[in-house]
Design an enzyme around this catalytic site. Structure first.
Site, short mmCIF file in Angstrom:
data_model
loop_
_atom_site.label_atom_id
_atom_site.label_comp_id
_atom_site.label_asym_id
_atom_site.label_seq_id
_atom_site.Cartn_x
_atom_site.Cartn_y
_atom_site.Cartn_z
N ARG A 152 0.86 -1.20 0.00
CA ARG A 152 0.00 0.00 0.00
C ARG A 152 0.89 1.24 0.00
O ARG A 152 1.02 1.90 -1.01
CB ARG A 152 -0.96 -0.02 1.21
N ASP A 153 1.55 1.55 1.11
CA ASP A 153 2.45 2.71 1.11
C ASP A 153 3.57 2.51 0.09
O ASP A 153 3.98 3.45 -0.60
CB ASP A 153 3.04 2.92 2.51
N HIS A 206 3.51 3.92 -3.58
CA HIS A 206 3.99 5.26 -3.96
C HIS A 206 5.35 5.18 -4.66
O HIS A 206 5.64 5.95 -5.57
CB HIS A 206 4.12 6.16 -2.73
N SER A 260 3.44 10.82 8.83
CA SER A 260 3.39 10.85 7.37
C SER A 260 4.53 11.64 6.75
O SER A 260 4.94 11.37 5.62
CB SER A 260 2.07 11.45 6.90
N HIS A 271 3.14 4.30 12.72
CA HIS A 271 3.44 4.27 11.28
C HIS A 271 4.51 5.32 11.06
O HIS A 271 4.23 6.52 11.06
CB HIS A 271 2.19 4.57 10.46
#
EC number: 4.1.3.39
Length: 349
Positions: A17-18, A21, A171, A200
């Site tokens: 998912r991440d 990018h 983030s 995270h």
């Protein structure tokens, strides 16, 4: 609180998912299945699967994916037997209807993500996820942009909506170890003891693993990480590195380190079209406190307009831009271009 070094840590992988990018959301079905098989073999607890910007993130604004979220989730569901499938939903991008589709495809965990001061918008999505019987997580992004006390209030809102785990999400990769410690202490002071917490981290200041370790020392239950750090900006906490550190500390992580090391180098790293590392541009993200997924968009704008990516990122940080404002990157670039032209004309006078 009393730190229990023998507690089983929940290892949450975000490579699919991440990590999306880092390949501009172009994972093939074979890619996701190869990665998922390796993670499942290594016995991670969950594997997050979606476009980098969550369900329905595939768009002109965020970048079109090579496949739909559902195709990726179904592909992973075909090959895993141990790990549970997670997905990410940002209210305003994905809806409860898309969440139901993800559930039907095999997702059993959802992380409902909002900006760190906007937990209010997650109420409907968290409540619906609980109705579906999903493991429901509140995901407070850009946690460096508010105080520990305010973050705790937002976490409490998500808990009241039904979330059973709340994440502190760095983030921008901008939090220091003390920042992480203060946020976990504030959040855990306000949440019910039964509500879990997660970290995270991003690696833009090379603190992804260190910050994850501090979070665990403060009682954090779930740790996000990715193979080879695959993720936005300088990437996430590298999974194999965190597990190696946890092993050295004698912590119970329940995964196979060597399988993770092999997968990172043999499967994931060769997919990178831009090295996932701390360099001039990704360091600027952490230094300026900018949303990590802005990196590739800023690089495109810099190339198009003949500007420095670092200058664009620092200006985005100065303006306190947040996730969802990707369209403003071009505006910032044009403003910088205009300022450069004005300065040149002034110098010529």
């Amino acid at each position: 609180m009393t730190f229990d070094p023998h507690k089983k840590l929940y290892i949450s992988d975000v490579t699919l998912r991440d990590g999306s990018h880092a390949v501009r959301h172009q994972y093939s079905i074979r890619n996701v299945q190869d990665i998922a098989r390796a993670l499942d073999k290594a016995k991670v607890d969950s594997i997050e699967v979606a476009h980098g910007d969550g369900l329905q993130g595939s768009s002109f604004n965020y970048g079109f994916g090579a496949h739909s979220d559902i195709e990726w989730i179904e592909a992973v569901a075909e090959v895993v037997t141990h790990a549970r499938i997670a997905t990410l939903l940002l209210p305003g991008i994905g809806t409860v209807h898309h969440l139901k589709e993800a559930y039907d495809a095999g997702a059993r965990i959802v992380r409902v993500a909002t900006h760190c001061t906007e937990a209010d918008v997650s109420r409907q999505h968290i409540a619906y996820a609980r109705e579906l019987g999903m493991d429901t997580v509140g995901f407070l992004m850009m946690s460096h942009m508010t105080t520990p006390q305010n973050l705790a209030v937002e976490a409490k809102k998500m808990e009241s909506y039904g979330a059973t785990c709340i994440y502190v999400v760095d983030s921008g990769g901008a939090l220091s170890m003390q920042d992480v410690r203060e946020r976990f202490r504030a959040v855990k002071d306000l949440l019910e003891p039964s509500t879990q917490t997660g970290i995270h981290a991003h690696h833009n200041l090379s603190l992804g693993v260190a910050n994850s370790i501090v979070a665990v020392e403060e009682g954090c239950d779930r740790i996000d990480a990715s193979l080879a750090g695959m993720g936005a900006g300088a990437g996430n906490a590298p999974l194999e590195v965190f597990v190696a550190a946890a092993e050295r500390l004698g912590w119970n992580h329940g995964t196979d380190l060597y399988t993770l090391m092999d997968a990172a180098d043999e499967i994931v790293r060769p997919l990178q079209d831009r090295p996932v590392r701390v360099d001039r541009e990704t360091l600027a993200l952490g230094y300026a406190g900018v949303y990590s997924s802005f990196l590739r968009h800023a690089e495109v704008a810099a190339s198009k307009y003949g500007l420095s990516t670092v200058d664009i990122l620092v200006e985005l940080g100065r303006r306190r831009m947040v996730g969802g404002q990707e369209d403003m990157i071009v505006d910032v670039a044009l403003d910088l271009l205009r300022q450069r032209g004005d300065a040149a004309r002034q110098a010529a006078v």
